[in-house]
Design a protein around this motif. Structure first.
Motif, PDB file in Angstrom:
ATOM      1  N   UNK A  25      -5.177   0.026   0.216  1.00 18.90           N
ATOM      2  CA  UNK A  25      -4.842   1.037   0.900  1.00 18.90           C
ATOM      3  C   UNK A  25      -5.146   1.229   2.501  1.00 18.90           C
ATOM      4  N   UNK A  26      -5.470   2.242   3.205  1.00 17.26           N
ATOM      5  CA  UNK A  26      -5.284   2.345   4.430  1.00 17.26           C
ATOM      6  C   UNK A  26      -6.964   2.334   5.327  1.00 17.26           C
ATOM      7  N   UNK A  27      -6.127   2.132   6.083  1.00 16.54           N
ATOM      8  CA  UNK A  27      -7.951   1.662   6.963  1.00 16.54           C
ATOM      9  C   UNK A  27      -8.977   2.897   6.596  1.00 16.54           C
ATOM     10  N   UNK A  28     -10.185   2.243   6.037  1.00 14.58           N
ATOM     11  CA  UNK A  28     -11.216   3.513   5.637  1.00 14.58           C
ATOM     12  C   UNK A  28     -10.430   4.565   4.305  1.00 14.58           C
ATOM     13  N   UNK A  29      -9.294   3.520   4.617  1.00 13.11           N
ATOM     14  CA  UNK A  29      -9.252   4.216   3.161  1.00 13.11           C
ATOM     15  C   UNK A  29      -8.627   5.652   3.382  1.00 13.11           C
ATOM     16  N   UNK A  30      -7.446   6.247   4.602  1.00 10.35           N
ATOM     17  CA  UNK A  30      -6.597   6.956   4.799  1.00 10.35           C
ATOM     18  C   UNK A  30      -5.084   6.938   5.227  1.00 10.35           C
ATOM     19  N   UNK A  31      -4.987   7.927   5.302  1.00 10.88           N
ATOM     20  CA  UNK A  31      -3.724   8.436   4.961  1.00 10.88           C
ATOM     21  C   UNK A  31      -3.135   8.364   5.870  1.00 10.88           C
TER      22      UNK A  31
END
Length: 348
Positions: free
Chosen positions: A288-294
């Motif tokens: 996913x993204x950094x820090x699970x962000x979009x």
């Protein structure tokens, strides 16, 4: 009657018994293996695999056990990646009350006051195993390339931008698939440069010895893919991919700064997709993204596939009194209150 079933919890920390237990479970990811845990743990941490049996049911749960400085307590955490519990003969109707008691009894006995794990979206019934024990929470999504589809069908989900970059890279680059020591050195240089560029924390700068042990592990299979310019042979990008059972994990990568606009990592992901399909794998997890962000990283990964899987964490406080006391001692106003365990928000 269920009440007559013998429930048993064992703590495994030797490679042979750990490996044999995973082998008996049959389905696991490299994040569950002995070698990855022993490469991941710090010198003052202990890697364990909890093995719970109840009749013909088996649950295995790997952890890193950490001492909490200046206290009599410990906590347990997950390796970097997607771990969580494994199971055999556990279905959606599983009553986990005996497992819950055995697990909590162990944590209390060992003075473990809190536990954290990242779950694995390709392992069945993890949330059912943990139902009612602590809290599970979805933080975001990860991108999976569905390798059960035909190669042409997979490409149809690529964005126009990703298709364009890959076509351009294939004209300029060759892909080398290798585990030779010289190629490991090339990958490490690319990886360190990438870590420098993103100002990564020190613990992401793995040693050469780490990479050699990682690549040579027999607990899983590692492919290093390198993009080399056709004209000069210069290696400009590299990716470390890990294969276990029918899952491929895009684990680490790096690209030379002057070739970022060419985006050769897209070519390496595409090449791994073809290799994995030809090896009859099912899942290719890009993460996913950094820090699970979009964020931009997530959008980059989702340009390959719209097959999204939930990223779920599990957290469990066993000794609330001790936990709250540590929070009062160590939490400052600038702490992210979502950090877990919260008393480690300042690096305790």
């Amino acid at each position: 009657m269920r009440s007559k079933l013998i429930a048993n919890l064992k703590v495994l920390d030797k490679k042979d018994e750990w490996h044999n237990t995973l082998d008996a479970i049959g389905y696991y990811d490299f994040y569950h293996t002995y070698d990855y845990h022993y490469l991941s743990k710090l010198d003052d941490e202990k890697a364990i695999l909890l093995k719970y049996t109840e009749g013909n049911k088996v649950i295995c749960f790997p952890f890193l056990i950490r001492k909490i400085n200046d206290t009599e307590y410990f906590d347990a955490t997950s390796v970097y990646g997607y771990a969580g519990p494994l199971q055999k003969n556990v279905d959606e109707d599983f009553d986990n009350s005996l497992f819950s008691k055995a697990l909590n009894d162990y944590f209390i006995q060992e003075k473990i006051i809190s536990v954290f794990s990242r779950l694995n979206p390709f392992i069945l019934n993890q949330e059912q195993v943990l139902k009612g024990i602590g809290e599970t929470k979805q933080l975001g999504q990860i991108v999976n390339i569905d390798l059960t589809q035909s190669l042409n069908k997979q490409i149809e989900t690529y964005s126009k931008t990703t298709k364009r970059y890959i076509n351009k890279c294939r004209k300029q680059c060759n892909v080398v698939r290798s585990n030779h020591s010289s190629d490991i050195d090339s990958f490490i240089k690319l990886y360190y440069e990438n870590m420098d560029r993103v100002n990564a924390k020190e613990h992401y700068y793995f040693s050469k010895d780490y990479f050699l042990k990682f690549v040579n592990s027999n607990d899983y299979e590692t492919d290093i893919l390198l993009a080399a310019l056709k004209d000069t042979g210069e290696i400009i990008s590299g990716a470390l991919m890990v294969k276990t059972n029918d899952v491929v994990q895009y684990h680490l990568s790096g690209t030379k700064a002057e070739f970022l606009e060419l985006s050769p990592i897209r070519l390496l992901i595409d090449e791994m997709r073809i290799i994995a399909k030809n090896e009859n794998k099912t899942f290719f997890n890009l993460g996913g993204g950094l820090g699970n962000s979009d964020d931009g990283l997530f959008r980059f990964k989702s340009s390959f596939s719209k097959n999204l899987k939930p990223f779920i964490i599990w957290k469990h406080i066993i000794n609330k009194k001790a936990y709250n006391s540590l929070v009062e001692q160590h939490v400052t106003p600038d702490c992210n209150l979502d950090f877990f365990p919260l008393y480690r928000c300042n690096g305790l």
